[in-house]
Design a protein around this motif. Structure first.
Motif, short mmCIF file in Angstrom:
data_model
loop_
_atom_site.label_atom_id
_atom_site.label_comp_id
_atom_site.label_asym_id
_atom_site.label_seq_id
_atom_site.Cartn_x
_atom_site.Cartn_y
_atom_site.Cartn_z
N PRO A 156 -17.93 13.02 43.65
CA PRO A 156 -17.31 11.93 43.34
C PRO A 156 -17.33 10.76 44.26
O PRO A 156 -17.47 11.11 45.30
N PRO A 157 -17.71 9.67 43.77
CA PRO A 157 -17.96 8.31 44.59
C PRO A 157 -16.82 8.13 45.79
O PRO A 157 -15.73 8.19 45.18
N ILE A 158 -17.02 7.94 46.74
CA ILE A 158 -16.04 7.19 47.70
C ILE A 158 -16.22 6.02 48.03
O ILE A 158 -17.15 5.52 48.46
N THR A 159 -15.05 5.05 47.71
CA THR A 159 -15.14 3.84 48.11
C THR A 159 -14.93 3.72 49.67
O THR A 159 -13.81 4.37 50.30
N VAL A 160 -15.59 2.91 50.46
CA VAL A 160 -15.42 2.74 51.89
C VAL A 160 -15.12 1.34 52.11
O VAL A 160 -15.78 0.49 51.78
N VAL A 161 -13.86 1.00 52.74
CA VAL A 161 -13.55 -0.32 52.98
C VAL A 161 -13.75 -0.85 54.53
O VAL A 161 -12.95 0.21 55.08
N PRO B 29 -8.85 -5.16 48.16
CA PRO B 29 -8.70 -5.11 46.52
C PRO B 29 -7.85 -3.87 46.18
O PRO B 29 -7.30 -3.01 47.10
N VAL B 30 -7.51 -3.88 44.80
CA VAL B 30 -6.90 -2.66 44.28
C VAL B 30 -7.62 -1.40 44.54
O VAL B 30 -8.66 -1.59 44.14
N LEU B 31 -7.00 -0.57 45.25
CA LEU B 31 -7.71 1.01 45.45
C LEU B 31 -7.36 2.03 44.53
O LEU B 31 -6.17 2.01 44.21
N SER B 32 -8.42 2.72 44.16
CA SER B 32 -8.20 3.88 43.43
C SER B 32 -9.33 4.90 43.62
O SER B 32 -10.41 4.56 43.98
N GLY B 33 -9.18 6.27 43.62
CA GLY B 33 -10.02 7.09 43.64
C GLY B 33 -10.21 7.49 45.16
O GLY B 33 -9.65 6.92 46.18
N PRO B 34 -11.11 8.35 45.43
CA PRO B 34 -11.39 8.73 47.11
C PRO B 34 -11.83 7.51 47.69
O PRO B 34 -12.73 6.91 47.47
N THR B 35 -11.04 7.16 49.06
CA THR B 35 -11.02 6.07 49.45
C THR B 35 -11.00 6.19 50.80
O THR B 35 -10.02 6.81 51.33
N ILE B 36 -11.83 5.52 51.80
CA ILE B 36 -11.53 5.53 53.44
C ILE B 36 -11.28 3.94 53.76
O ILE B 36 -12.49 3.29 53.44
N ILE B 37 -10.53 3.74 54.37
CA ILE B 37 -10.56 2.36 55.02
C ILE B 37 -10.57 2.43 56.47
O ILE B 37 -10.00 3.29 57.21
N CYS B 38 -11.81 1.72 57.18
CA CYS B 38 -12.22 1.92 58.38
C CYS B 38 -11.20 0.50 59.12
O CYS B 38 -12.00 -0.63 58.82
N ALA B 39 -10.48 0.67 59.95
CA ALA B 39 -9.81 -0.33 60.61
C ALA B 39 -10.25 -0.24 61.99
O ALA B 39 -10.76 0.52 62.48
N GLN B 40 -9.70 -1.27 62.81
CA GLN B 40 -10.31 -1.42 64.18
C GLN B 40 -9.31 -1.83 65.00
O GLN B 40 -8.40 -2.53 64.84
N ALA B 41 -9.03 -1.13 66.38
CA ALA B 41 -8.11 -1.48 67.24
C ALA B 41 -9.02 -1.85 68.43
O ALA B 41 -9.54 -1.09 69.30
N GLY B 42 -9.03 -3.17 68.55
CA GLY B 42 -9.83 -3.72 70.14
C GLY B 42 -11.34 -4.12 69.36
O GLY B 42 -12.32 -3.43 69.47
N ASN B 43 -11.27 -5.53 69.14
CA ASN B 43 -12.58 -6.02 68.58
C ASN B 43 -13.48 -6.14 69.88
O ASN B 43 -12.87 -6.71 71.01
N VAL B 44 -14.70 -5.79 69.84
CA VAL B 44 -15.67 -5.59 71.07
C VAL B 44 -15.86 -7.08 71.74
O VAL B 44 -16.06 -7.16 73.16
#
Ligand SMILES: Cc1ncc(COP(=O)(O)O)c(C=O)c1O
Length: 450
Positions: A167-172, A212-227
């Motif tokens: 199944p496709p994974i949405t990566v945000v 956006p509205v999320l559905s299905g397998p989804t991974i969100i990549c957030a950041q703590a500490g912009n380089v």
């Protein structure tokens, strides 16, 4: 052996004692002398003392003073005394710290270090953890666990069957994603470019309302500490949106995760413990020797499913934690030892003090440079400062001249279209006098540069 190791210790001590006074950048003569290494392979054995002497006489002068107090490039921690000494001892142990049964000492110390890390970073105490080479591999490791989990929930076993037909994974991701996260996504077959990029604000923080509205397998990549800016994404809000849609939140916190360990900065990382996985470095703000990174995953089974292997010849059966059940590496050095030593020697208050001091020093840089008439391009909330010396060409010339001057070292970047000098304060060795001496050199060099 005793004389050789004593000689190595004496040379290392001399190197570190001299580092405060020497030019941070190596001299052109020292760089030219490196050519003397380029001999034919020795025909046979020689005296180990000669090997060490050559390394020190030719190699040491051509190093950049990253272990010293006035190196402000990239995000580079020094090596705390206890961590450096522990690293030497563990190197003498020469344990292949993959499995508990053959290396009980290394494995047990790592397990204690993991518990302490989760405590000091305010992460769930039941997280799984991987001691790896750096934040790049930590991102890879945590995202492999994320890939496992979101596909398992969709009824797919990615470790067994790969991604063909999955199944496709949405990566945000945020618009300011660090390239090491993109690289990890590429290695995992999720694609460096096949991502939904969320706009960021002026400090590089993801704008959660734009997810956006999320559905299905989804991974969100957030950041703590912009380089560049040190800014931390609004993690609480991102987790709330993600979890309402069943998505996984991964936080790249290579250095910014350590804000959680400092009472005066912890509010910047509010909501961080709501995420599902985290990557950070120990060789950055924890100030252990290279190389050392950490991945933490809320569901230890997801991490283990992505990483563990068995083989007839490996004693993997154990009631204790096997370090390599959680890492991409099988054979590995006893990385947890240096980390344990850093945490043991500083304790909770010592770590907080180190982080807070570096943040205060970054503010001191910004205030003094601004008072001298130079523009600071970011909100200095953590340990990062961006300085402009005018247009791109002039800023480049000033940075090159500052590096050549040798009092300190800072690198170059482009922040939202503006060329800037990046100052990153990340070393236990840096004190206020180092900041003042560095600012004085920066101002002197900038005023003398056309
Ligand atoms: C935000 C961020 N993520 C990841 C990395 C990669 O870390 P490492 O070089 O330890 O692999 C860095 C390095 O500076 C970083 O700042």
């Amino acid at each position: 052996m005793q004389a050789l190791l004593a000689d190595a210790a004496a040379r290392a001590h001399r190197y570190l004692a001299d580092i405060e006074a020497r030019s941070v950048a190596p001299s052109p003569a020292a760089l030219a002398a490196l050519a003397a290494f380029d001999t034919p392979l020795p025909a046979g054995p020689g005296a180990p003392a000669d090997t060490l002497r050559l390394l020190d006489e030719l190699g040491s002068p051509a190093t950049t003073g990253m272990a010293g107090p006035r190196f402000f490039g990239f995000v580079i921690g020094g090596a705390l005394p206890a961590a450096l000494a522990a690293n030497w001892l563990a190197t003498a142990w020469d344990q292949n710290a993959a499995l508990h049964r053959p290396t009980p000492s290394a494995a047990f110390i790592e397990q204690v270090a993991l518990r302490w890390l989760l405590d000091i970073l305010h992460l769930p105490p039941t997280c799984g953890g991987a001691f790896v080479t750096g934040a790049t591999v930590a991102n890879l490791t945590a995202l492999a666990a994320a890939r496992h989990s979101v596909l398992a929930r969709a009824g797919w076993n990615v470790e067994a069957d790969g991604l063909f037909g999955a199944p496709p994974i949405t990566v945000v991701v945020g618009g300011e994603i660090h390239p090491s996260v993109s690289k990890s996504l590429g290695i995992l077959g999720l694609g460096r470019s096949r991502v939904v990029k969320i706009p960021v604000d002026a400090q590089g923080r993801m704008i959660p309302e734009k997810i956006p509205v999320l559905s299905g397998p989804t991974i969100i990549c957030a950041q703590a500490g912009n380089v560049n800016t040190g800014a931390i994404d609004p993690l609480g809000e991102i987790c709330r949106i993600a979890h309402a849609a069943g998505a996984w939140v991964h936080v790249d916190g290579a250095f910014g995760l350590w804000a959680a360990a400092a009472p005066s900065r912890a509010h910047l990382a509010a909501g961080i413990s709501d995420a599902d996985s985290w990557a950070t470095d120990a060789h950055k703000w924890l100030n252990v020797p290279y190389d050392s990174g950490l991945a933490f995953v809320r569901d230890p089974h997801a991490l283990q499913a992505a990483m563990a292997i068995t083989a007839e010849y490996l004693p993997t059966q154990s009631e204790f934690r096997n370090p390599s059940d959680f890492t991409p590496e099988l054979s590995r050095r006893a990385r947890g030892v240096d980390i344990w030593a850093a945490l043991h020697s500083l304790g909770r208050s010592g770590i907080a003090h180190m982080i807070e001091s570096n943040c205060t020093q970054a503010r001191r840089f910004a205030d003094q440079l601004a008072a001298a008439g130079f523009e600071i391009l970011n909100d200095v909330v953590l340990n990062q400062v961006l300085v402009s010396f005018g247009d791109a060409a002039r800023t480049q010339r000033v940075i090159a001249a500052i590096q050549a001057d040798g009092t300190c070292w800072a690198g170059i970047t482009v922040w939202q279209g503006r060329t800037a000098m990046r100052i990153s304060v990340s070393s236990w060795r840096t004190n206020e006098a180092d900041v003042d001496a560095s600012v004085a050199a920066m101002i002197r060099v900038a005023r003398a540069t056309p």
